[in-house]
Design an enzyme around this catalytic site. Sequence first.
Site, PDB file in Angstrom:
ATOM      1  N   ASP A   1       0.939  -1.153   0.117  1.00  0.00           N
ATOM      2  CA  ASP A   1       0.023   0.059  -0.033  1.00  0.00           C
ATOM      3  C   ASP A   1       0.932   1.187  -0.138  1.00  0.00           C
ATOM      4  O   ASP A   1       2.167   0.990  -0.029  1.00  0.00           O
ATOM      5  CB  ASP A   1      -1.043  -0.109   1.209  1.00  0.00           C
ATOM      6  CG  ASP A   1      -2.154   0.835   0.902  1.00  0.00           C
ATOM      7  OD1 ASP A   1      -2.084   1.739  -0.066  1.00  0.00           O
ATOM      8  OD2 ASP A   1      -3.248   0.779   1.619  1.00  0.00           O
TER       9      ASP A   1
HETATM   10  C1  BGC Z   1      -5.177   3.344  -0.189  1.00  0.00           C
HETATM   11  C2  BGC Z   1      -5.195   2.141  -1.195  1.00  0.00           C
HETATM   12  C3  BGC Z   1      -5.125   2.841  -2.660  1.00  0.00           C
HETATM   13  C4  BGC Z   1      -3.671   3.645  -2.602  1.00  0.00           C
HETATM   14  C5  BGC Z   1      -3.508   4.403  -3.851  1.00  0.00           C
HETATM   15  C6  BGC Z   1      -3.850   3.983  -0.035  1.00  0.00           C
HETATM   16  O1  BGC Z   1      -4.002   5.207   0.615  1.00  0.00           O
HETATM   17  O2  BGC Z   1      -4.956   2.417   1.113  1.00  0.00           O
HETATM   18  O3  BGC Z   1      -6.403   1.481  -1.060  1.00  0.00           O
HETATM   19  O4  BGC Z   1      -5.199   1.978  -3.556  1.00  0.00           O
HETATM   20  O5  BGC Z   1      -3.699   4.644  -1.464  1.00  0.00           O
HETATM   21  O6  BGC Z   1      -4.070   5.258  -4.186  1.00  0.00           O
END
Ligand code: BGC
Length: 767
Positions: free
Chosen positions: A299
């Site tokens: 993530d």
């Molecule tokens: C979130 C993810 C997301 C990623 C990219 C993160 O803050 O937890 O679910 O896909 O950002 O935007």
Amino acid sequence: MNNTIVIKVIILALLLYSCSRPAEKQSTTIYDVLDNTIETKVDSLLSIMTLEEKIGQMNQYNGFWDATGPEPEEGAAAKKYEHLRKGWVGSMLNVRGVKNVRAVQKIVVEESRLGIPLIIGFDVIHGYKTISPIPLAESASWDLDAIQKSAGVAALEASAAGINWTFAPMVDISRDARWGRVMEGAGEDPFLGSRIAEARVKGFQGENLAANNTIAACAKHFAGYGFAEAGRDYNTVDIGPSTLNNIVFPPFKAATDAGVRTFMNSFNELNGIPATGNKFLQRDILKNDWEFSGFIVSDWGSITEMIAHGYAKDGKTAAEIALNAGSDMDMESYLYVEHLARLVREDKVEKHLIDDAVRRILRVKYELGLFDDPYKYCNEEREKELIGSKANHEAVLDMAKKSIVLLKNDKKLLPLKKEGQKIALIGALANDKNSPLGSWRIAADDHTAVSVLEGMQQYKKNTLVYAKGADVSLGKTAFVTETKINTTDKSEFKEAIESAQNADVVVMVLGEIGFQSGEGRSRTELDLPGVQQELLEAVYKANPNVVLVLNNGRPLAITWADEHIPAIVEAWHLGSQSGNAIAQVLYGDYNPSGKLPMSFPRNVGQVPIYYNYKNTGRPVEPDPDIVFWSHYSDQQNTPLYPFGHGLSYATFNYENLVVDSVNSSIESPQVKLSVEVTNTSDVAGKEVVQLYIRDVFASITRPVKELKGFEMISLQPGETKTVSFVLDHTTLGFYNNDNSWIVEPGEFKVFIGGSSRNTIMSNFNLD
Ligand code: BGC
């Protein structure tokens, strides 16, 4: 090096590789070779890559400059640009639109040594530009075909904008409405969540991943993210093996079995080990037990975050831990590109683990067809034609209607009469074209949803008067500037009350604004924010014929409303066509059939609350004088609205639940059941028939009810249908604490009905 040269290099490597293969491998048939073409190509490409180029594939950067403008000369952007040219970037996220995607793709394809195309990721969570209902709302449809189609429309638009990978579906089960990200998931139940995970994966990826209208899906966040303590986003998760195996894992397993090509790990720690550095989750369960052949992306910055967790002492150690634990791609931590080569040289990371990660990433790129044509998603005409098309709007309207849940309809206030009525429409959200787009809709144009006011204005034979009444108050955590924070302004109550006094029926649209749920938007209260509750009570006093329409991204505690307001409609954040969908349901042009995918609590103190709870040793004590049983002294145990609840303008009766046959062998049990469902009203309607079981005694205690099947049926007035279900090894068992799936002998109860609360019951035994 241009693409033709790349292809030449690959063919050469392919020839060298096949000549060097061991004798027994060379004797494989042509069919084996055909079956393995991608694997062979991946291996040959790997064989000509430097260590730095391999690590580059494992590096993902966020979009960082106007890709179609001049190249950046200094700072972080210039560094990323240089890395692209060197072939040290395997993926970018948040670059969208054909022009921009083509521009970044061109740099790697034409300027890097091997020209390996980028995979372009984006959060296509509920639509790209044409926005469908938030995932929690779609889940309330229990309509798997519709959900699959909705993901297909999202993939169509995203692929037309140059994107080939979505960070969806989020398949985190959650029992905690305080957690803002419940809006992104399928609710509290692992069975429903698994079916929806499959539908979404199939919708995004289609039949053929190499087609230009399908994109790779990503099951996220692996794992346990929905169990954040106290519902506070990113918080610690501490759950035992039974919950992990039986509640958290099933939708991820279902997504894997449906062929999802990527996974994302998560921000949370799980039982002391951050998910990003968790070998048990990523290597043992996902890659080994489940034989997942795609890749895992971290993530955002979650590799670096292991330092704050107190699990890695510095960035270099964090990279080492993440890679060894099985995180294949680094999203925006910059740590793989910085440290991995050195870690390999120092023997802290084994080369074969790097190869494994790169093989997985290249495999998905081949499957997407990016090596055949890196610009296959970059067609301006397609972009113009497909994004925001009429057909897409029709599809999201259909999905929006299917997502609405009729929570209560006393006095038959709904459907509204179409003529001769004076209707007062009240609430800031009724005239809001932004909120219905919900959270996570980065590519949507602001203020483009159809508002409830606009939707209701289509019904011209009634008199419609709109009054705002009050703003929605946001609280401190939602970062939206255009809506008032913590407003207590009641100056517009008077106008709303007067409009209610003069009306036959009042429609009030209350709830949360679009960005009040989502990432980082946890709440400790589940009421109607701000002065909306006061407004509701004041308007009700003026005219009790109130229809309350809720707009929200999570279950709300609306106990007062349930006691007083005759009709309540759960309309979530329904996307671009929200107002039209709501108006058509209010006026009875669409008969609602949605069912709640999450329990609605009576107050926040009941949370976490869920239908598939365990019984405890002191479950129910009907004598009010006895204190020592599992209960609260100030509130009931039951939720306000249970999982699976949802009404229709039709009414349904369930009878004759019959266990038709039982093959009770433990190895291959098979239980056939049927039930008769009758439409007892004078309108046609749809009903989701739900099947629950209870394994009465087991070696690990089982929930009082577990959903194990459902079917949506349509019934004409007076019509009866027999609905049949089969329970088998896959539905009668559970995971024990050794991660083994077992079916145990003994008594089972079976319940069928229109919600987890309203069921009729029978039972059977397995020997
Ligand atoms: C979130 C993810 C997301 C990623 C990219 C993160 O803050 O937890 O679910 O896909 O950002 O935007």
